[in-house]
Design a protein around this motif. Structure first.
Motif, PDB file in Angstrom:
ATOM      1  N   THR A   1       4.119  -6.825  -7.601  1.00  9.35           N
ATOM      2  CA  THR A   1       2.930  -6.469  -8.171  1.00  9.35           C
ATOM      3  C   THR A   1       3.143  -5.963  -9.768  1.00  9.35           C
ATOM      4  O   THR A   1       4.342  -5.340  -9.933  1.00  9.35           O
ATOM      5  CB  THR A   1       2.156  -5.329  -7.437  1.00  9.35           C
TER       6      THR A   1
ATOM      7  N   ASP B   1      -2.337  -7.850  -5.684  1.00 15.53           N
ATOM      8  CA  ASP B   1      -2.381  -8.886  -6.732  1.00 15.53           C
ATOM      9  C   ASP B   1      -1.062  -8.949  -7.152  1.00 15.53           C
ATOM     10  O   ASP B   1      -0.214  -8.312  -7.620  1.00 15.53           O
ATOM     11  CB  ASP B   1      -3.160  -8.004  -7.852  1.00 15.53           C
ATOM     12  N   THR B   2      -0.293 -10.098  -6.833  1.00 18.52           N
ATOM     13  CA  THR B   2       0.920 -10.415  -6.999  1.00 18.52           C
ATOM     14  C   THR B   2       1.424 -11.372  -8.212  1.00 18.52           C
ATOM     15  O   THR B   2       0.230 -12.461  -8.308  1.00 18.52           O
ATOM     16  CB  THR B   2       1.638 -11.018  -5.626  1.00 18.52           C
TER      17      THR B   2
ATOM     18  N   ARG C   1      -6.886  -6.119   5.451  1.00 20.88           N
ATOM     19  CA  ARG C   1      -7.477  -7.264   4.874  1.00 20.88           C
ATOM     20  C   ARG C   1      -7.395  -7.034   3.584  1.00 20.88           C
ATOM     21  O   ARG C   1      -7.716  -8.020   2.635  1.00 20.88           O
ATOM     22  CB  ARG C   1      -8.989  -7.234   5.467  1.00 20.88           C
ATOM     23  N   ASP C   2      -7.069  -5.938   2.789  1.00 20.01           N
ATOM     24  CA  ASP C   2      -6.952  -5.779   1.293  1.00 20.01           C
ATOM     25  C   ASP C   2      -5.685  -6.668   0.778  1.00 20.01           C
ATOM     26  O   ASP C   2      -4.709  -6.646   1.624  1.00 20.01           O
ATOM     27  CB  ASP C   2      -6.627  -4.417   0.941  1.00 20.01           C
ATOM     28  N   VAL C   3      -5.906  -7.278  -0.208  1.00 17.91           N
ATOM     29  CA  VAL C   3      -4.981  -8.232  -0.640  1.00 17.91           C
ATOM     30  C   VAL C   3      -4.223  -7.671  -2.068  1.00 17.91           C
ATOM     31  O   VAL C   3      -4.862  -7.158  -2.735  1.00 17.91           O
ATOM     32  CB  VAL C   3      -5.653  -9.472  -1.008  1.00 17.91           C
TER      33      VAL C   3
ATOM     34  N   GLY D   1       0.101 -20.114  -3.404  1.00 16.99           N
ATOM     35  CA  GLY D   1      -1.383 -19.971  -2.861  1.00 16.99           C
ATOM     36  C   GLY D   1      -1.176 -18.808  -1.698  1.00 16.99           C
ATOM     37  O   GLY D   1      -2.208 -18.873  -0.989  1.00 16.99           O
ATOM     38  N   VAL D   2      -0.258 -18.249  -1.501  1.00 15.52           N
ATOM     39  CA  VAL D   2      -0.206 -17.326  -0.291  1.00 15.52           C
ATOM     40  C   VAL D   2      -0.558 -15.834  -0.933  1.00 15.52           C
ATOM     41  O   VAL D   2      -0.431 -15.470  -1.844  1.00 15.52           O
ATOM     42  CB  VAL D   2       1.452 -17.100   0.189  1.00 15.52           C
ATOM     43  N   ARG D   3      -1.417 -15.252  -0.079  1.00 17.58           N
ATOM     44  CA  ARG D   3      -1.893 -14.089  -0.417  1.00 17.58           C
ATOM     45  C   ARG D   3      -1.377 -13.068   0.526  1.00 17.58           C
ATOM     46  O   ARG D   3      -1.306 -13.222   1.845  1.00 17.58           O
ATOM     47  CB  ARG D   3      -3.490 -14.021  -0.127  1.00 17.58           C
ATOM     48  N   PHE D   4      -1.189 -11.852  -0.230  1.00 20.36           N
ATOM     49  CA  PHE D   4      -0.176 -10.757   0.725  1.00 20.36           C
ATOM     50  C   PHE D   4      -1.339  -9.692   0.996  1.00 20.36           C
ATOM     51  O   PHE D   4      -1.915  -9.123   0.145  1.00 20.36           O
ATOM     52  CB  PHE D   4       1.040 -10.504  -0.007  1.00 20.36           C
ATOM     53  N   SER D   5      -1.160  -9.115   2.209  1.00 21.74           N
ATOM     54  CA  SER D   5      -2.006  -8.072   2.488  1.00 21.74           C
ATOM     55  C   SER D   5      -1.377  -6.755   2.057  1.00 21.74           C
ATOM     56  O   SER D   5      -0.147  -6.619   1.916  1.00 21.74           O
ATOM     57  CB  SER D   5      -2.259  -7.940   3.900  1.00 21.74           C
TER      58      SER D   5
ATOM     59  N   TRP E   1       5.844 -19.616  -2.192  1.00 23.87           N
ATOM     60  CA  TRP E   1       4.754 -18.755  -1.859  1.00 23.87           C
ATOM     61  C   TRP E   1       3.573 -19.032  -2.580  1.00 23.87           C
ATOM     62  O   TRP E   1       2.839 -18.389  -2.541  1.00 23.87           O
ATOM     63  CB  TRP E   1       5.173 -17.392  -1.841  1.00 23.87           C
TER      64      TRP E   1
END
Length: 160
Positions: free
Chosen positions: A40, A106-107, A102-104, A92-96, A90
């Motif tokens: 991040t 911004d990486t 459920r918060d993601v 398209g992968v979203r990291f919690s 990775w």
């Protein structure tokens, strides 16, 4: 202490009181290596690291994230980061933001060639992912990707 996350310490005459934190949990921590796959913040000022390990098929799997980096650690990591090329595992992968959240985050994906030593409290879910944030200790420029434990392998047992 295999499988033990830590111990609870309380005063000899202390008893459990609802809503009062009179007991202290001391977590067992060990160090281990992981691969930096995302951050991040920016490449020049990373805030935290998203870390991974290769599975048995050679695929990089996300296993955890660090707590925010101290300024000196952020500068050290930034010196060695490279932007990810197309085809990063990775994409398209979203990291919690936290385990079970459920918060993601911004990486920003980075070239997964940098190894970091982290301190972990051994709280791993059944899928090999660390439930609690990891603490960055240092970069391991002397360690190759092949030396990092595989996905699903926990940190090495503490010596002694």
């Amino acid at each position: 202490m295999s499988g033990v996350e830590g111990i609870l310490v309380k005063p000899l005459n202390g008893r459990y009181l609802t809503g009062f934190r009179g007991w202290t949990k001391i977590r067992r921590r060990v160090t281990t290596e992981m691969i930096v796959g995302a951050i991040t913040g920016t490449l020049t000022r990373p805030q935290l690291l998203v870390l991974g390990r290769h599975d048995q098929n050679g695929r990089l799997r996300a296993v955890g994230r660090t707590v925010p980096l101290r300024p000196d650690a952020s500068r050290q990591v930034a010196e060695h980061l490279t932007a990810a090329a197309p085809g990063h595992p990775w994409e398209g992968v979203r990291f919690s933001a936290t385990w079970g959240s459920r918060d993601v985050l911004d990486t920003t994906l980075v070239h997964p060639a940098l190894v970091a030593e982290v301190s972990a409290d051994r709280a791993i879910d059944h899928g090999g992912v660390y439930r609690h944030p990891l603490r960055f200790q240092r970069l391991r420029l002397d360690v190759g990707l092949e030396d990092v434990p595989r996905f699903g392998e926990g940190p090495a047992p503490a010596a002694g």
